[in-house]
Write an enzyme that holds these catalytic residues in place. Structure first.
Site: not given
Ligand code: HXC
Length: 258
Positions: A109, A112
């Site tokens: 998102g 997006e």
């Molecule tokens: C909730 C999130 C998050 C997310 C990161 N965090 N991304 N929480 N939703 N999308 C949180 C982690 O849980 C963590 O919290 C803190 O942020 C730091 O993240 P880390 O993973 O520890 O950091 P790092 O190792 O540097 O990795 C960064 C990252 C990874 C590669 C960006 O966080 C990641 O892969 N995030 C998810 C990305 C993702 O899949 N996005 C798409 C989502 S679905 P804590 O509390 O553990 O410290 C989407 C659908 C859209 O977007 C449709 C919309 C309607």
């Protein structure tokens, strides 16, 4: 108005809206998107704003929709709320130019959201991706459609199917972003671009936005007709007279949005 998940600053006719959930890499939840929609509507109405910058932190523009908020939802929850559509429609309805200034992660998102802005300036450390496939879902607020139009089918398929990230250099090469700048200079460069836009006729900038966006919605012939007619219509404005007189008189134009 005081917000909890975004910061808003207005300076030299530019509103900067900063996503501000550092603990979750600016993951987009309902609160943040509701506040963002509110701030965008207010900026669009505010006479002291002529251009808008949407940005995040140096580490993340936004790491996607908030997975902890979405994880337990059912189809009916998503369908009935039309998940994030009303909020993102607010961004798409803004008539003033909106620049996305992206550093760090712009994923799911987040990517997006950046693509919904009028153009993207990114930092050298930017990483774009649509990794929803890793979560067993797909992009949900335009990613399969907009990314494909920006970078073409092959790269869009690659990004959506593998979930890989695209770095700044590849993003610029593929047309996803308009420019890449040193990470520490991102806001300075975005502000310079926004102030340049703010110095133009506010009527002409809104018209540019409508015309370029129309190229996504219509045929070439209809789009060119639309452009021609609004080009003709701009000759009814004082700003056209001022802009052309200023050129001929070798001085800076003073636009008044009339
Ligand atoms: C909730 C999130 C998050 C997310 C990161 N965090 N991304 N929480 N939703 N999308 C949180 C982690 O849980 C963590 O919290 C803190 O942020 C730091 O993240 P880390 O993973 O520890 O950091 P790092 O190792 O540097 O990795 C960064 C990252 C990874 C590669 C960006 O966080 C990641 O892969 N995030 C998810 C990305 C993702 O899949 N996005 C798409 C989502 S679905 P804590 O509390 O553990 O410290 C989407 C659908 C859209 O977007 C449709 C919309 C309607």
């Amino acid at each position: 108005m005081a917000y909890e998940t975004i910061l808003v600053e207005i300076d030299h006719y530019v509103a900067t809206i900063r996503l501000n959930r550092p603990e979750a890499l600016n993951a987009l939840n309902s609160k943040l998107l509701g506040e963002l929609a509110d701030a965008l509507k207010a900026a669009d109405r505010n006479d002291k704003v002529r251009a808008i910058i949407l940005t995040g932190s140096e580490k993340a523009f936004a790491a996607g929709a908030d997975i902890s908020e979405m994880a337990g939802k059912s189809f009916v929850d998503m369908f009935e709320s039309d998940f994030f559509t009303p909020e993102t429609d607010a961004l798409l309805s803004v008539r003033k130019p909106v620049i996305a200034a992206v550093a760090g992660y712009a994923l799911g998102g987040g990517c997006e959201l950046a693509m919904m802005c009028d153009f993207i300036i990114c930092a050298e450390n930017a990483k774009f991706g649509q990794p929803e496939i890793n979560l067993g879902v797909v992009a949900g607020i335009g990613g399969t459609q907009r990314l494909t139009r920006f970078v073409g089918k092959s790269k869009a398929m690659d990004m959506h199917l593998t979930g890989r990230f695209m770095d700044a250099e590849e993003a610029e090469r593929s047309g996803l972003v308009s420019r890449v700048v040193p990470t520490k200079k991102l806001m300075e460069e975005a502000m310079a671009a926004a102030q340049k836009i703010a110095s133009k006729s506010g009527i002409a900038t809104k018209v540019v936005k409508e015309a370029v966006n129309r190229s996504y919605e219509t045929t070439l012939r209809e789009g060119i007709l639309f452009e021609r007619r609004i080009f003709h219509a701009l000759f009814s404005t004082e700003d056209q007279k001022e802009g052309m007189s200023a050129f001929l008189e070798k001085r800076e134009a003073q636009f008044r949005d009339r």
